[in-house]
Design a protein around this motif. Structure first.
Motif, short mmCIF file in Angstrom:
data_model
loop_
_atom_site.label_atom_id
_atom_site.label_comp_id
_atom_site.label_asym_id
_atom_site.label_seq_id
_atom_site.Cartn_x
_atom_site.Cartn_y
_atom_site.Cartn_z
N UNK A 155 29.64 -41.78 -74.65
CA UNK A 155 31.15 -41.46 -74.89
C UNK A 155 31.83 -40.76 -73.70
N UNK A 156 33.10 -40.90 -73.98
CA UNK A 156 34.16 -40.09 -73.30
C UNK A 156 34.89 -39.32 -74.32
N UNK A 157 35.42 -38.05 -74.00
CA UNK A 157 36.00 -37.24 -74.83
C UNK A 157 37.24 -37.21 -74.46
N UNK A 158 38.43 -37.38 -75.10
CA UNK A 158 39.86 -36.96 -74.56
C UNK A 158 40.50 -36.20 -75.89
N UNK A 159 41.28 -35.43 -75.47
CA UNK A 159 41.99 -34.51 -76.38
C UNK A 159 43.63 -35.02 -76.48
N UNK A 160 43.94 -35.25 -77.38
CA UNK A 160 45.56 -35.73 -77.64
C UNK A 160 46.20 -34.43 -77.87
#
Length: 347
Positions: free
Chosen positions: A214-219
């Motif tokens: 996975x990649x993790x991004x924060x909105x």
């Protein structure tokens, strides 16, 4: 023509083929190059990672040796100084005794916000079902590295893509486990004490999706999103509203995935992902001859904004993407298992 001059392409020379406007977004390539000379240091290479030092020096690492899984495979690295890449050097190996060495896998570079320390996470072991997590650190921008340290049992470190750091300093590491060749599950490893200890949190282990890397991004609203490679022909995603401790059910995005790694990043109000736009084939390597950069505002619906590779045959895979202090995107990826290609993108 010399090696660097042959392959370094800058400015508008590539824009005719690669420049795209989508939803008022301008994307163009500033530079494309290979990090090292093909065939000089090892037979094959794969799984690159990028990071920028506090002084603005770009670092790259990857694994290389006879072939993926060979016991001679080690982690190689290079530094970009004054616009030129230094010769690759071995940054980590898989020696467990003076006589025994296992292959290295999937290095990941990470520098915490406001810190000079660079972390080099990587895996060591005979295969992805039996490997374990390792870490080294550098306090001088990648010139020297500490003694390798094995991560605790049950903690693998970031499997392919870089951790992210939340506003309160918490570090979230995107990880996964290949339980068997037929069953894959993802999780997030969370540290709130400067990466000294970790706690693992599952990402929908009851799902029928088989997901890894996975990649993790924060909105902008604080929600966290993982974007995962899957066996099911799509990029799969899940969400967290409590800092990565619990995750929603996995669901599909509108991005196809040929069972190949991706990487994603948030820049301002937009998300970007680098991915192979194809479906799985009969062989693991099929579907990796095209590579694109796509953009999204919601993390579910995506629009292609850049063609990075567009061939009928070949392997252009395992991308990584970071944003530097000047706002530019840096993308690197495996180029036919023979080299690592680096592209600088202006937004």
């Amino acid at each position: 023509m010399g090696y660097l001059s042959k392959f370094a392409i800058t400015g508008l020379a590539v824009c005719g083929a690669l420049f795209v406007r989508a939803q008022h977004l301008s994307v163009r390539v500033q530079k494309t190059e290979f990090i090292f000379e093909e065939g000089k240091f090892f037979d094959q290479c794969h799984a690159s990672t990028l990071e920028e030092t506090a002084e603005g020096v770009l670092l790259s690492a990857w694994f290389g040796g006879k072939h993926e899984g060979s016991n001679d495979v080690v982690v190689w690295g290079a530094r970009q100084v004054d616009g030129r890449w230094t010769a690759p050097e071995v940054w980590a190996d898989g020696k467990v005794t003076p006589e025994t060495q296992f292959p290295c896998w999937n290095p990941v570079l990470f520098r915490p916000r406001g810190s000079d320390k660079i972390y080099l996470y990587y895996k060591v072991g005979p295969n992805p079902r039996e490997w374990w997590g390792m870490v080294k650190t550098s306090d001088d921008g990648g010139l020297t590295w500490s003694v390798a340290k094995r991560l605790p049992d049950g903690i693998l470190g970031p499997i392919k893509n870089r951790p992210i750091q939340l506003a309160d300093g918490t570090v979230l590491s995107p990880s996964s486990v290949e339980l068997s060749e037929d069953r894959w599950i993802a999780h997030v490893e969370r540290s709130d004490d400067g990466q000294n200890t970790w706690q693992a949190y599952p990402v929908d282990h009851a799902s029928l999706f088989n997901v890894i890397q996975p990649s993790i991004v924060q909105h902008a609203d604080g929600r966290l999103q993982v974007l995962c490679r899957s066996k099911e022909g799509v990029v799969a995603t899940a969400w967290s509203t409590d800092g990565g401790r619990t995750w929603s059910s996995l669901e599909k995005t509108d991005l196809v995935n040929p069972n190949s790694g991706t990487d994603a990043i948030r820049v301002g109000g937009r998300l970007f992902i680098v991915y192979n736009p194809d479906l799985p084939g009969k062989e693991w390597w099929e579907g990796r001859a095209k590579l694109r950069l796509a953009s999204s505002t919601d993390g579910i619906s995506w629009t292609d904004v850049l063609n990075l590779e567009d061939e009928e045959k070949g392997e252009f895979s395992y991308p990584t993407v970071i944003q530097d202090a000047k706002g530019r995107l840096h993308i690197s990826y495996t180029y036919n298992r023979k080299s690592i290609k680096h592209i600088v993108v202006l937004l």
